[in-house]
Enzyme design. Structure first.
Site, mmCIF file in Angstrom:
data_model
loop_
_atom_site.group_PDB
_atom_site.id
_atom_site.type_symbol
_atom_site.label_atom_id
_atom_site.label_comp_id
_atom_site.label_asym_id
_atom_site.label_seq_id
_atom_site.Cartn_x
_atom_site.Cartn_y
_atom_site.Cartn_z
ATOM 1 N N GLU A 52 -9.235 -41.678 14.254
ATOM 2 C CA GLU A 52 -10.551 -41.036 14.269
ATOM 3 C C GLU A 52 -11.604 -42.141 14.247
ATOM 4 O O GLU A 52 -11.476 -43.108 13.489
ATOM 5 C CB GLU A 52 -10.708 -40.131 13.047
ATOM 6 C CG GLU A 52 -12.099 -39.555 12.852
ATOM 7 C CD GLU A 52 -12.227 -38.760 11.561
ATOM 8 O OE1 GLU A 52 -13.367 -38.657 11.052
ATOM 9 O OE2 GLU A 52 -11.209 -38.248 11.043
ATOM 10 N N GLU A 69 -22.737 -40.485 11.521
ATOM 11 C CA GLU A 69 -22.376 -39.559 10.450
ATOM 12 C C GLU A 69 -23.248 -39.826 9.232
ATOM 13 O O GLU A 69 -23.638 -40.962 8.958
ATOM 14 C CB GLU A 69 -20.899 -39.714 10.074
ATOM 15 C CG GLU A 69 -20.403 -38.635 9.126
ATOM 16 C CD GLU A 69 -18.898 -38.708 8.894
ATOM 17 O OE1 GLU A 69 -18.308 -37.680 8.520
ATOM 18 O OE2 GLU A 69 -18.310 -39.802 9.085
#
Length: 320
Positions: A135, A140
């Site tokens: 990932e 974010e």
């Protein structure tokens, strides 16, 4: 100590320093524009894997409610900011139909979700059978953040070194293993961009609006750059050459054989609420002045989330 000119010293230097590919990226393998943007993505409608207080909805529902739309020059991806809810705030999670292994990902972003208590948006890539195929978190953050957090999440055996000279990033954790000892569960290896205009309200307030994020994924490293709109390199739009861009905001390299941990990724845009990260740092984020808990706030204050949206000008994926 080896002399600078010694062959052994030169070999060690070459191994330690990660350089961009010398050749420009010349082949566009995916081009998401307002005209075709939503056609390139599946709409995930299952339960949130990060346990957020969210209800992901399908394309037709999102379009009918105005949660997604094509605004001509950009694609709008937002949330329900008008309804009270006891079962999760409506949002979308977009997952690209096309899969990618290595390349240069260039996101021209006019607006990202603002720095609002309860929110947890992300732009990232993900392989199947998590965490086996990895990932990559490109953008974010949670709550009132104004600094972008970047991360990798893998199985055991992948670690990173510190950041190169000139980088705006600082390494927070160096072990990418989601079960790494002496790190929070699923923390992975993480880097924060120390600039206060790289995320949320800070990003949205940049002159000209937003900016450009790029993620370069090669066999040797995964690197992320961010530029406010007024500082975007001229070559970003045609045959981009990372060698010209200086130090990245985040560089993931060192004790990690990239090809062994990352492959066949889909691109994801999502906006969730509370959940495993945002829900667990509610008090630390200074949000208790608006509600006792994250869910209390997200369920009962819909108008607070009017600025919780992505406005995407374009997304291109290049290969050299």
């Amino acid at each position: 100590m080896f002399s600078v000119a010694s062959p052994i010293a030169l070999i060690i230097y070459a191994l330690l320093v990660v350089k961009p590919a010398k050749a420009a990226y010349t082949q566009v393998v995916a081009n998401y524009t307002p005209a075709n943007f939503f056609d390139g993505f599946d709409f995930f409608t299952g339960s949130d894997p990060t346990n957020g207080f969210v209800k992901y909805i399908d394309r037709n529902t999102a379009q009918n409610q105005g949660i997604i739309r094509n605004d001509g020059n950009s694609s709008y991806v937002g949330v329900d900011y008008w309804s009270y809810t006891s079962s999760g705030r409506q949002s979308v999670r977009l997952e690209s139909k096309q899969r990618f292994t290595r390349g240069l990902f260039v996101l021209d972003l006019q607006h990202m979700p603002g720095s609002i208590c309860g929110t947890w948006p992300a732009f990232w890539t993900l392989g199947d059978n998590w965490p086996k195929n990895g990932e990559i978190d490109i953008i974010e953050g949670v709550h009132k953040n104004v600094q972008n957090h970047m991360a990798l999440h893998t199985q055991a055996g992948c670690t990173i070194n510190g950041q190169p000279h000139g980088s705006h990033g600082s390494t927070i954790s160096s072990n990418c293993d989601v079960n790494a000892p002496n790190q929070a569960m699923n923390q992975g290896c993480s880097i924060v961009d120390n600039r206060s205009n790289s995320y949320g309200d800070g990003f949205n307030n940049n002159n000209g609006g937003g900016g450009v994020y790029t993620m370069e994924w090669t066999e040797r490293a995964i690197r992320i750059w961010f530029w406010p709109r007024f500082q975007v390199p001229a070559d970003i739009w045609s045959n981009p050459e990372p060698v010209n861009w200086g130090a990245p905001a985040g560089q993931f390299s060192g004790g990690c054989t990239i090809n062994n941990f990352f492959k066949d990724h889909k691109i994801i845009f999502d906006i969730t609420f509370c959940g495993d990260w945002a829900g667990n740092v509610w008090s630390d984020a200074g949000c208790t002045n608006v509600a006792p808990t994250c869910i209390d706030y997200v369920s009962g204050q819909p108008s607070a989330f009017a600025n919780t949206y992505w406005r995407i000008n374009s997304l291109k994926v290049w290969r050299s």
